[in-house]
Design a protein around this motif. Structure first.
Motif, mmCIF file in Angstrom:
data_model
loop_
_atom_site.group_PDB
_atom_site.id
_atom_site.type_symbol
_atom_site.label_atom_id
_atom_site.label_comp_id
_atom_site.label_asym_id
_atom_site.label_seq_id
_atom_site.Cartn_x
_atom_site.Cartn_y
_atom_site.Cartn_z
ATOM 1 N N ILE A 88 0.843 -1.198 0.000
ATOM 2 C CA ILE A 88 0.000 0.000 0.000
ATOM 3 C C ILE A 88 0.878 1.248 0.000
ATOM 4 N N ASN A 89 0.547 2.168 -0.892
ATOM 5 C CA ASN A 89 1.263 3.427 -0.995
ATOM 6 C C ASN A 89 0.856 4.321 0.177
ATOM 7 N N PRO A 90 1.803 4.783 0.991
ATOM 8 C CA PRO A 90 1.435 5.593 2.160
ATOM 9 C C PRO A 90 0.828 6.947 1.796
ATOM 10 N N ASP A 91 1.102 7.437 0.581
ATOM 11 C CA ASP A 91 0.549 8.734 0.168
ATOM 12 C C ASP A 91 -0.920 8.644 -0.204
ATOM 13 N N THR A 92 -1.316 7.538 -0.810
ATOM 14 C CA THR A 92 -2.687 7.409 -1.308
ATOM 15 C C THR A 92 -3.511 6.380 -0.556
ATOM 16 N N ASP A 93 -2.877 5.557 0.264
ATOM 17 C CA ASP A 93 -3.538 4.451 0.970
ATOM 18 C C ASP A 93 -4.188 3.466 -0.005
ATOM 19 N N LYS A 94 -3.630 3.362 -1.193
ATOM 20 C CA LYS A 94 -4.118 2.419 -2.198
ATOM 21 C C LYS A 94 -2.969 1.538 -2.652
ATOM 22 N N LYS A 95 -3.318 0.394 -3.205
ATOM 23 C CA LYS A 95 -2.285 -0.455 -3.786
ATOM 24 C C LYS A 95 -1.881 0.138 -5.133
ATOM 25 N N ASP A 96 -0.596 0.240 -5.353
ATOM 26 C CA ASP A 96 -0.087 0.746 -6.619
ATOM 27 C C ASP A 96 0.150 -0.421 -7.555
ATOM 28 N N GLY A 97 -0.561 -0.443 -8.638
ATOM 29 C CA GLY A 97 -0.383 -1.514 -9.603
ATOM 30 C C GLY A 97 0.749 -1.191 -10.553
ATOM 31 N N ARG A 98 1.739 -2.080 -10.615
ATOM 32 C CA ARG A 98 2.866 -1.884 -11.523
ATOM 33 C C ARG A 98 2.820 -2.918 -12.619
ATOM 34 N N CYS A 99 3.091 -2.469 -13.813
ATOM 35 C CA CYS A 99 3.095 -3.341 -14.980
ATOM 36 C C CYS A 99 4.435 -4.067 -15.057
ATOM 37 N N THR A 100 4.382 -5.371 -15.258
ATOM 38 C CA THR A 100 5.627 -6.132 -15.362
ATOM 39 C C THR A 100 6.255 -5.993 -16.747
ATOM 40 N N GLU A 101 5.570 -5.344 -17.688
ATOM 41 C CA GLU A 101 6.141 -5.098 -19.018
ATOM 42 C C GLU A 101 6.998 -3.829 -19.017
ATOM 43 N N CYS A 102 6.430 -2.732 -18.483
ATOM 44 C CA CYS A 102 7.146 -1.455 -18.517
ATOM 45 C C CYS A 102 7.623 -1.000 -17.148
ATOM 46 N N GLY A 103 7.058 -1.552 -16.068
ATOM 47 C CA GLY A 103 7.459 -1.176 -14.719
ATOM 48 C C GLY A 103 6.765 0.063 -14.182
ATOM 49 N N CYS A 104 5.889 0.651 -14.978
ATOM 50 C CA CYS A 104 5.205 1.877 -14.552
ATOM 51 C C CYS A 104 4.109 1.588 -13.537
ATOM 52 N N PHE A 105 3.827 2.593 -12.722
ATOM 53 C CA PHE A 105 2.666 2.540 -11.850
ATOM 54 C C PHE A 105 1.467 2.858 -12.732
ATOM 55 N N MET A 106 0.698 1.834 -13.053
ATOM 56 C CA MET A 106 -0.354 1.995 -14.043
ATOM 57 C C MET A 106 -1.519 2.845 -13.549
ATOM 58 N N ASN A 107 -1.745 2.908 -12.242
ATOM 59 C CA ASN A 107 -2.810 3.771 -11.753
ATOM 60 C C ASN A 107 -2.480 5.249 -11.992
#
Length: 128
Positions: A88-107
């Motif tokens: 869980i991201n402490p800034d947003t209190d949400k799970k940050d979804g990361r793409c295993t293709e590009c590594g970006c935080f898709m949210n």
């Protein structure tokens, strides 16, 4: 006193059934493991996305997509087997979804108008 490690001689033998089974299970786990791409690739993708966004901004085009588009993109990402949830991201209190293709935080990436899904599930936003 001279203490040196002296390896014990080994005997050549065939692997046991249990050892072979363990090897196969380990290989299967490694294939199924979701890994992020190298850091250099993730930094490159982030830089390209930001550069495209800056160019769009300078041309007076959209930089951020409308909320409905971002939600539609995120819903596609949630269904994708290449999305990896981190802690869980402490800034947003949400799970940050990361793409295993590009590594970006898709949210986050879903909100950029110039961003595209690395496997083609959604394209950049074109407001006509």
């Amino acid at each position: 006193m001279n203490l040196k490690f002296k390896p014990k001689p080994t005997i050549d033998r065939e692997a046991t059934e249990q050892e072979l089974k363990n090897i196969k299970e380990s290989e299967k786990m490694l294939k199924e493991e979701k890994k992020l791409p190298p850091t250099s690739q993730m930094v490159r993708d982030l830089a390209v996305t930001h550069w495209k966004s800056l160019k769009a901004f300078m041309r007076g085009k959209h930089v951020i997509v409308p909320q409905e588009v971002a939600e539609k993109r995120w819903n596609e990402c949630i269904k994708c087997d290449r999305l990896l949830y981190d802690e869980i991201n402490p800034d947003t209190d949400k799970k940050d979804g990361r793409c295993t293709e590009c590594g970006c935080f898709m949210n986050v990436k879903c909100n950029y108008a110039t961003a595209e899904c690395p496997i083609g599930k959604w394209k950049k936003f074109e407001n006509k």
